[in-house]
Design a protein around this motif. Structure first.
Motif, mmCIF file in Angstrom:
data_model
loop_
_atom_site.group_PDB
_atom_site.id
_atom_site.type_symbol
_atom_site.label_atom_id
_atom_site.label_comp_id
_atom_site.label_asym_id
_atom_site.label_seq_id
_atom_site.Cartn_x
_atom_site.Cartn_y
_atom_site.Cartn_z
ATOM 1 N N LYS A 173 28.365 -54.467 -96.295
ATOM 2 C CA LYS A 173 28.739 -55.430 -97.400
ATOM 3 C C LYS A 173 29.131 -56.592 -96.696
ATOM 4 O O LYS A 173 28.935 -57.690 -97.009
ATOM 5 C CB LYS A 173 30.093 -54.852 -97.970
ATOM 6 N N SER A 216 39.452 -57.503 -104.084
ATOM 7 C CA SER A 216 38.205 -57.098 -103.406
ATOM 8 C C SER A 216 37.761 -57.769 -102.145
ATOM 9 O O SER A 216 38.407 -58.856 -101.769
ATOM 10 C CB SER A 216 37.241 -57.549 -104.536
ATOM 11 N N SER A 218 35.146 -59.214 -101.240
ATOM 12 C CA SER A 218 34.498 -60.439 -101.202
ATOM 13 C C SER A 218 35.571 -61.507 -101.751
ATOM 14 O O SER A 218 35.299 -62.595 -101.156
ATOM 15 C CB SER A 218 33.384 -60.243 -102.500
ATOM 16 N N ASP A 219 36.315 -61.188 -102.441
ATOM 17 C CA ASP A 219 37.545 -62.307 -102.806
ATOM 18 C C ASP A 219 38.075 -62.946 -101.165
ATOM 19 O O ASP A 219 38.391 -63.895 -101.067
ATOM 20 C CB ASP A 219 38.478 -61.905 -103.522
ATOM 21 N N ARG A 232 40.917 -64.346 -108.180
ATOM 22 C CA ARG A 232 40.888 -62.946 -108.097
ATOM 23 C C ARG A 232 41.437 -62.312 -109.039
ATOM 24 O O ARG A 232 42.526 -62.415 -109.943
ATOM 25 C CB ARG A 232 42.320 -62.992 -106.796
ATOM 26 N N HIS A 235 41.443 -54.932 -108.689
ATOM 27 C CA HIS A 235 40.730 -54.069 -108.655
ATOM 28 C C HIS A 235 41.418 -52.588 -108.375
ATOM 29 O O HIS A 235 42.563 -52.783 -107.623
ATOM 30 C CB HIS A 235 39.610 -54.224 -107.725
ATOM 31 N N LYS A 238 40.165 -47.871 -104.533
ATOM 32 C CA LYS A 238 39.201 -46.886 -104.384
ATOM 33 C C LYS A 238 39.488 -45.997 -103.231
ATOM 34 O O LYS A 238 40.198 -46.392 -102.169
ATOM 35 C CB LYS A 238 37.688 -47.540 -104.039
#
Length: 238
Positions: A173, A216, A218-219, A232, A235, A238
């Protein structure tokens, strides 16, 4: 060699933990290394290399014992520096991630290796030759006959394989973001940024899950590397 790799990886993790975090002078300590668990594999390879080179030195490559020991220490420093160089170039060129940075050190090569740390490897090699290597075979023989410890070593490698697979997914990623934005990411800098940017003050963060966040990945990367102003969104964890 399996025992040496385990011992080197774990001891290397403790060395990196104290060196990096005390150097940062921050109350929030960062889990060092590529993996999640308490081990740094490059130190495992390093200890195995020191063992092989010290064993080679026992055969007296040079007739004079003093110069023979000096030659072994020089070879150790070169070998350890080469391990750093190969690992560093692989991370920079192929993964687009910088795991360590010697850019501020004199004589550094792309921030991957430098004379100061080559001397440090020579000093570590000297300590190993004088205090560890003479007793290493007896210690390894005792460990190999201890079935309980052998079972523990098996668990270590099982966990390590799972950890490396998980870390490789995370690295994929990061590489994707780096390729899209033409940047080289600083692995430890990302961990530090995530810890400092938690929205809830006083929230207890998991030391062994430095990339776990309410936002996240990516943010966080967009905020760090200026890829536009990220909006933002929370999320689910996980």
């Amino acid at each position: 060699m399996a025992f040496l790799f385990f011992i080197g990886s774990v001891l290397g993790w403790f060395l990196e933990l104290f060196y990096r975090n005390l150097r940062r002078k921050s109350k929030k300590w960062i889990n060092p290394g590529f993996c999640t668990g308490p081990y740094v594999p490059i130190y495992g390879f390093g200890l195995c290399t020191l063992f092989l080179l010290a064993s080679l030195g026992d055969r007296s490559l040079i007739q004079n014992p003093v110069w023979n020991q000096v030659a072994v220490l020089v070879i150790m420093a070169i070998a350890m520096t080469l391990i750093e160089l190969v690992a560093g170039i692989f991370c920079l060129k192929f993964l687009k991630v910088r795991l360590w940075d010697y850019s501020e050190q004199w004589g550094n090569f792309h921030g991957i290796i430098c004379p100061a740390f080559s001397l440090a490897w020579a000093a570590i090699g000297m300590v190993y030759c004088l205090f560890v290597h003479p007793h290493i075979l007896d210690a390894l023989n005792w460990l190999s006959q201890n079935l309980a410890f052998t079972f523990f070593i098996g668990m270590f490698y099982g966990i390590l394989i799972i950890d490396v697979a998980h870390s490789a997914q995370l690295m994929a990623k990061l590489k994707k973001f780096a390729d899209e934005n033409l940047v080289v990411l600083k692995y430890e800098g990302i961990k530090d940024h995530i810890r400092r940017s938690q929205p809830v003050k006083g929230k207890k963060l998991n030391f062994f899950r430095p990339f776990h966040s309410d936002f996240s990945l990516s943010d966080h990367l967009k905020e760090m590397y200026g890829s536009g102003a990220p909006q933002r969104k929370r999320h689910k964890k996980k």
